[in-house]
Design a protein around this motif. Structure first.
Motif, PDB file in Angstrom:
ATOM      1  N   GLU A   1       0.808  -1.219   0.000  1.00 49.02           N
ATOM      2  CA  GLU A   1       0.000   0.000   0.000  1.00 49.02           C
ATOM      3  C   GLU A   1       0.842   1.271   0.000  1.00 49.02           C
ATOM      4  O   GLU A   1       0.380   2.326  -0.431  1.00 49.02           O
ATOM      5  CB  GLU A   1      -0.951   0.006   1.204  1.00 49.02           C
ATOM      6  N   ASP A   2       2.078   1.190   0.499  1.00 50.81           N
ATOM      7  CA  ASP A   2       2.941   2.381   0.514  1.00 50.81           C
ATOM      8  C   ASP A   2       4.054   2.265  -0.521  1.00 50.81           C
ATOM      9  O   ASP A   2       5.134   2.824  -0.344  1.00 50.81           O
ATOM     10  CB  ASP A   2       3.540   2.592   1.910  1.00 50.81           C
ATOM     11  N   GLU A   3       3.765   1.583  -1.610  1.00 49.68           N
ATOM     12  CA  GLU A   3       4.796   1.285  -2.600  1.00 49.68           C
ATOM     13  C   GLU A   3       4.351   1.757  -3.980  1.00 49.68           C
ATOM     14  O   GLU A   3       3.166   1.760  -4.298  1.00 49.68           O
ATOM     15  CB  GLU A   3       5.037  -0.233  -2.613  1.00 49.68           C
ATOM     16  N   GLY A   4       5.299   2.161  -4.777  1.00 47.41           N
ATOM     17  CA  GLY A   4       5.001   2.582  -6.138  1.00 47.41           C
ATOM     18  C   GLY A   4       6.278   2.652  -6.947  1.00 47.41           C
ATOM     19  O   GLY A   4       7.237   1.914  -6.684  1.00 47.41           O
ATOM     20  N   ILE A   5       6.328   3.557  -7.935  1.00 50.76           N
ATOM     21  CA  ILE A   5       7.534   3.757  -8.724  1.00 50.76           C
ATOM     22  C   ILE A   5       7.830   5.246  -8.802  1.00 50.76           C
ATOM     23  O   ILE A   5       6.935   6.081  -8.655  1.00 50.76           O
ATOM     24  CB  ILE A   5       7.421   3.141 -10.143  1.00 50.76           C
ATOM     25  N   LEU A   6       9.098   5.587  -9.009  1.00 55.30           N
ATOM     26  CA  LEU A   6       9.543   6.976  -9.043  1.00 55.30           C
ATOM     27  C   LEU A   6       9.540   7.494 -10.471  1.00 55.30           C
ATOM     28  O   LEU A   6      10.232   6.947 -11.340  1.00 55.30           O
ATOM     29  CB  LEU A   6      10.942   7.090  -8.440  1.00 55.30           C
ATOM     30  N   VAL A   7       8.769   8.556 -10.704  1.00 55.14           N
ATOM     31  CA  VAL A   7       8.569   9.084 -12.053  1.00 55.14           C
ATOM     32  C   VAL A   7       8.730  10.604 -12.013  1.00 55.14           C
ATOM     33  O   VAL A   7       8.341  11.259 -11.038  1.00 55.14           O
ATOM     34  CB  VAL A   7       7.162   8.722 -12.584  1.00 55.14           C
ATOM     35  N   GLY A   8       9.290  11.177 -13.078  1.00 55.54           N
ATOM     36  CA  GLY A   8       9.432  12.621 -13.139  1.00 55.54           C
ATOM     37  C   GLY A   8       9.690  13.116 -14.546  1.00 55.54           C
ATOM     38  O   GLY A   8      10.174  12.371 -15.401  1.00 55.54           O
TER      39      GLY A   8
ATOM     40  N   PHE B   1      12.215  13.052  -9.002  1.00 53.70           N
ATOM     41  CA  PHE B   1      11.130  12.095  -9.229  1.00 53.70           C
ATOM     42  C   PHE B   1      10.132  12.185  -8.082  1.00 53.70           C
ATOM     43  O   PHE B   1      10.493  12.509  -6.946  1.00 53.70           O
ATOM     44  CB  PHE B   1      11.674  10.666  -9.288  1.00 53.70           C
ATOM     45  N   ILE B   2       8.881  11.862  -8.371  1.00 54.20           N
ATOM     46  CA  ILE B   2       7.819  11.781  -7.366  1.00 54.20           C
ATOM     47  C   ILE B   2       7.372  10.326  -7.257  1.00 54.20           C
ATOM     48  O   ILE B   2       7.298   9.609  -8.262  1.00 54.20           O
ATOM     49  CB  ILE B   2       6.642  12.698  -7.744  1.00 54.20           C
ATOM     50  N   LEU B   3       7.078   9.887  -6.033  1.00 52.05           N
ATOM     51  CA  LEU B   3       6.688   8.499  -5.807  1.00 52.05           C
ATOM     52  C   LEU B   3       5.211   8.312  -6.164  1.00 52.05           C
ATOM     53  O   LEU B   3       4.319   8.761  -5.441  1.00 52.05           O
ATOM     54  CB  LEU B   3       6.952   8.108  -4.354  1.00 52.05           C
ATOM     55  N   CYS B   4       4.970   7.656  -7.298  1.00 56.29           N
ATOM     56  CA  CYS B   4       3.608   7.414  -7.790  1.00 56.29           C
ATOM     57  C   CYS B   4       3.052   6.139  -7.174  1.00 56.29           C
ATOM     58  O   CYS B   4       3.677   5.078  -7.237  1.00 56.29           O
ATOM     59  CB  CYS B   4       3.616   7.282  -9.314  1.00 56.29           C
ATOM     60  N   CYS B   5       1.886   6.230  -6.606  1.00 51.05           N
ATOM     61  CA  CYS B   5       1.277   5.131  -5.874  1.00 51.05           C
ATOM     62  C   CYS B   5       0.696   4.078  -6.819  1.00 51.05           C
ATOM     63  O   CYS B   5       0.207   4.386  -7.904  1.00 51.05           O
ATOM     64  CB  CYS B   5       0.178   5.697  -4.981  1.00 51.05           C
TER      65      CYS B   5
ATOM     66  N   ASP C   1      15.398  23.883  -2.844  1.00 51.81           N
ATOM     67  CA  ASP C   1      14.767  24.624  -3.944  1.00 51.81           C
ATOM     68  C   ASP C   1      14.848  23.904  -5.292  1.00 51.81           C
ATOM     69  O   ASP C   1      14.512  24.487  -6.325  1.00 51.81           O
ATOM     70  CB  ASP C   1      15.343  26.037  -4.084  1.00 51.81           C
ATOM     71  N   THR C   2      15.283  22.646  -5.300  1.00 54.20           N
ATOM     72  CA  THR C   2      15.246  21.862  -6.534  1.00 54.20           C
ATOM     73  C   THR C   2      13.799  21.685  -6.988  1.00 54.20           C
ATOM     74  O   THR C   2      12.932  21.312  -6.185  1.00 54.20           O
ATOM     75  CB  THR C   2      15.886  20.477  -6.324  1.00 54.20           C
ATOM     76  N   VAL C   3      13.549  21.937  -8.260  1.00 46.09           N
ATOM     77  CA  VAL C   3      12.199  21.822  -8.816  1.00 46.09           C
ATOM     78  C   VAL C   3      11.995  20.421  -9.381  1.00 46.09           C
ATOM     79  O   VAL C   3      12.829  19.914 -10.136  1.00 46.09           O
ATOM     80  CB  VAL C   3      11.956  22.876  -9.910  1.00 46.09           C
ATOM     81  N   VAL C   4      10.888  19.811  -9.011  1.00 48.03           N
ATOM     82  CA  VAL C   4      10.519  18.483  -9.506  1.00 48.03           C
ATOM     83  C   VAL C   4       9.170  18.604 -10.190  1.00 48.03           C
ATOM     84  O   VAL C   4       8.251  19.249  -9.666  1.00 48.03           O
ATOM     85  CB  VAL C   4      10.447  17.457  -8.358  1.00 48.03           C
TER      86      VAL C   4
ATOM     87  N   TYR D   1      12.491  11.747  -4.926  1.00 45.77           N
ATOM     88  CA  TYR D   1      13.906  11.370  -4.936  1.00 45.77           C
ATOM     89  C   TYR D   1      14.647  12.338  -5.831  1.00 45.77           C
ATOM     90  O   TYR D   1      14.220  12.615  -6.962  1.00 45.77           O
ATOM     91  CB  TYR D   1      14.079   9.939  -5.442  1.00 45.77           C
ATOM     92  N   LEU D   2      15.751  12.883  -5.305  1.00 41.95           N
ATOM     93  CA  LEU D   2      16.569  13.816  -6.074  1.00 41.95           C
ATOM     94  C   LEU D   2      17.825  13.100  -6.555  1.00 41.95           C
ATOM     95  O   LEU D   2      18.531  12.460  -5.774  1.00 41.95           O
ATOM     96  CB  LEU D   2      16.963  15.024  -5.224  1.00 41.95           C
ATOM     97  N   ALA D   3      18.090  13.202  -7.849  1.00 42.07           N
ATOM     98  CA  ALA D   3      19.290  12.613  -8.433  1.00 42.07           C
ATOM     99  C   ALA D   3      20.212  13.747  -8.887  1.00 42.07           C
ATOM    100  O   ALA D   3      19.753  14.742  -9.440  1.00 42.07           O
ATOM    101  CB  ALA D   3      18.927  11.725  -9.625  1.00 42.07           C
TER     102      ALA D   3
END
Length: 345
Positions: free
Chosen positions: A194-201, A207-211, A289-292, A326-328
């Motif tokens: 339920e608290d798992e997804g994939i990182l997309v951006g 990236f934002i964690l998509c549920c 201040d990194t923009v995602v 997540y910031l890369a």
């Protein structure tokens, strides 16, 4: 941490030295050999293992040892393997059954045991399977390589596990609604938590964690294997710090499942569904201040995760809401991280 023992007993004499050198170079945990001269030459970083220390009686009936070798070929030998795996520091098991059902039984029996289970594998393909059985997998594998190249390949296999990620809190800056565009649903061959997804951006540096669709939806059943991930141009973070465009994923691809604490695991894609839908863009900022940015389907049932695994429906997001991301630090060239100047906006 998964490990391997190298079985030298069937390695051709002409290749023995190179295989031993490869085992030492790749820091294999142990070497199995009944030649004392070979074992004495090993550095202290490699455990010397010999079958001479285990008597036939111990192999078949007793557990009065630090380690045991069990050949599983029927129910009594399977029971012995389970008992050994629970009681002993190290248990080496060779299965006659080509299926992995007996291994699953031993893994289940020894689930809370502190001992280590080492499974004999015929080749690298079997080793890859054995290390993942029941998601836990065998603690170690025993492989008799044909040459040094197989030792190096086994080392790469052991390193292929995924490390946790340090997720960051993002604050929603704005939400913009758009017209039609192509979005991708990623249908995997696994159940997400339920608290798992994939990182997309939209940008390779954030990236934002998509549920996943594990949470109840009106008018339709849950689909715990699916992530409604975003527009087709989006980057998705995969194993080994690689990215793909969502448009590149398809049956047989591998991507990375990530939970709200940053734990990761590779998952296989069963299919990717690209369909035209209304879209919206989420713009968020990190503390530095990194923009995602992330563009997703403009629909209530599309969700992203916040700190603590809080579920947010994207159509209800407001400025100031907190999301997990997540910031890369690297830019990307054909999915590989690269240290070059690149500005995305």
């Amino acid at each position: 941490m998964k490990f391997a023992w190298i079985d030298l007993r069937t390695v051709p004499q002409a290749r023995l030295e190179s295989v031993v050198d490869a085992a030492i170079h790749t820091r294999m945990q142990g070497v199995l050999c009944d030649d004392e001269s070979v074992l004495k030459a090993l550095p202290p970083t490699v455990t010397a293992v010999t079958t001479a220390a285990v008597t036939e009686e111990q192999q078949l009936y007793g557990l009065d040892a630090d380690a045991a070798w069990v050949d599983v070929h029927d129910e009594p030998s399977l029971r012995l393997a389970c008992a050994a795996a629970v009681a002993l520091p190290h248990t080496v098991v060779r299965f006659a059954d080509p299926t992995k059902i007996p291994l699953e039984i031993v893994l289940a029996a020894a689930d809370r045991s502190a001992g280590k289970l080492i499974t004999v594998c015929a080749d690298l393909d079997e080793a890859a399977t054995v290390l993942d059985v029941l998601e836990r997998g065998s603690d170690g594998v025993l492989l008799a390589p044909s040459d040094a190249a197989e030792v190096f390949a086994l080392a790469r296999l052991l390193e292929a596990g995924t490390s946790p990620l340090e997720l960051t809190t993002l604050t929603v800056d704005r939400i913009e609604h758009h017209g039609l565009g192509d979005r991708v649903c990623v249908d995997t061959c696994t159940h997400f938590a339920e608290d798992e997804g994939i990182l997309v951006g939209s940008y390779s540096t954030g990236f934002i964690l998509c549920c996943s669709e594990t949470h109840p939806l009106p008018y339709m059943p849950t689909r715990p294997f699916r992530v409604n991930a975003g527009a087709l141009h989006s980057y998705v973070l995969g194993p080994e710090n690689r990215t793909n465009y969502l448009s590149e994923l398809g049956s047989g691809s591998t991507t990375l499942a990530v939970n709200s604490e940053g734990r990761t695991r590779p998952v296989t894609v069963g299919r990717a569904k690209l369909e035209s839908r209304p879209l919206l863009t989420i713009t968020a900022r990190a503390a530095d201040d990194t923009v995602v940015s992330l563009t997703v389907q403009d629909d209530w049932h599309v969700r992203v995760l916040g700190p603590g695994g809080k579920v947010h429906n994207v159509t209800e997001l407001r400025r100031g809401d907190e999301l997990l991301g997540y910031l890369a630090t690297d830019q990307r060239h054909v999915g590989f991280p690269i240290g070059e100047f690149c500005k995305e906006h």
